[in-house]
Design an enzyme around this catalytic site. Structure first.
Site, PDB file in Angstrom:
ATOM      1  N   GLU A  56       0.833  -1.205   0.000  1.00 20.11           N
ATOM      2  CA  GLU A  56       0.000   0.000   0.000  1.00 20.11           C
ATOM      3  C   GLU A  56       0.869   1.256   0.000  1.00 20.11           C
ATOM      4  O   GLU A  56       0.643   2.193  -0.754  1.00 20.11           O
ATOM      5  CB  GLU A  56      -0.915   0.031   1.238  1.00 20.11           C
ATOM      6  CG  GLU A  56      -1.899  -1.117   1.325  1.00 20.11           C
ATOM      7  CD  GLU A  56      -1.378  -2.284   2.136  1.00 20.11           C
ATOM      8  OE1 GLU A  56      -0.198  -2.650   1.965  1.00 20.11           O
ATOM      9  OE2 GLU A  56      -2.142  -2.836   2.934  1.00 20.11           O
ATOM     10  N   CYS A  91       0.342   1.510   7.335  1.00 25.35           N
ATOM     11  CA  CYS A  91      -0.323   1.857   6.068  1.00 25.35           C
ATOM     12  C   CYS A  91      -1.625   2.601   6.322  1.00 25.35           C
ATOM     13  O   CYS A  91      -1.974   3.540   5.588  1.00 25.35           O
ATOM     14  CB  CYS A  91      -0.574   0.612   5.238  1.00 25.35           C
ATOM     15  SG  CYS A  91       0.948  -0.093   4.574  1.00 25.35           S
TER      16      CYS A  91
END
Ligand code: THU
Length: 136
Positions: A56, A91
């Site tokens: 991500e 993330c």
């Protein structure tokens, strides 16, 4: 704009790009921006484990470095797990920057063997989060 299937396919294609000699757990991500630009990412591990970057964040830093910092629309994430590949805490915090700073909600689309799990915004993944207001 990509269809959901096209965005998922871009994330799945990233599984082959992942550098995962330690975990053997590839993750792929595909971030779509408002203008239709898509930035893909995979996880990239390191022998100094803490330096590993997730799929991500790879996609997010690619977008920012190409001028897309305030128009993140949705991100597809796929892993090779039985359950969904829930984004890690780091993330989530990085993804949340767009909602806290730019008030731009980003959908999070998790793909797994059970199908798709869709979140309407990142705030759902990280309530009571740290943001710039704490530093005022
Ligand atoms: N990983 C990701 O790429 N994204 C996540 O949100 C969860 C974890 C990666 C990091 C590491 O390379 C492997 O999965 C196992 O933790």
């Amino acid at each position: 704009m990509a269809t959901l299937e096209e965005l998922k396919a871009k994330a799945v294609a990233m599984l082959d790009m992942a550098y995962v000699p330690y975990s053997h757990f590839p993750v792929g991500a595909a971030l779509e921006c408002e203008d239709g630009a898509v930035f893909t990412g995979c996880n990239i591990e390191n022998s100094s484990f803490g330096l590993t970057i997730c799929a991500e964040r790879t996609a997010l830093v690619k977008a920012v470095s190409e001028g897309h910092r305030d128009d993140w629309k949705r991100i597809a994430v796929v892993g090779n797990s039985a359950d969904y590949c829930w984004p890690c805490g780091a993330c989530r915090q990085v993804m949340l920057e767009t909602e806290k700073r730019f008030k731009q909600p980003m959908r999070v689309l998790l793909y797994g063997k059970k199908g798709i799990y869709e979140l309407k915004n990142v705030g759902e993944l990280l309530p009571l989060s740290f943001d710039a207001s704490a530093m005022k």
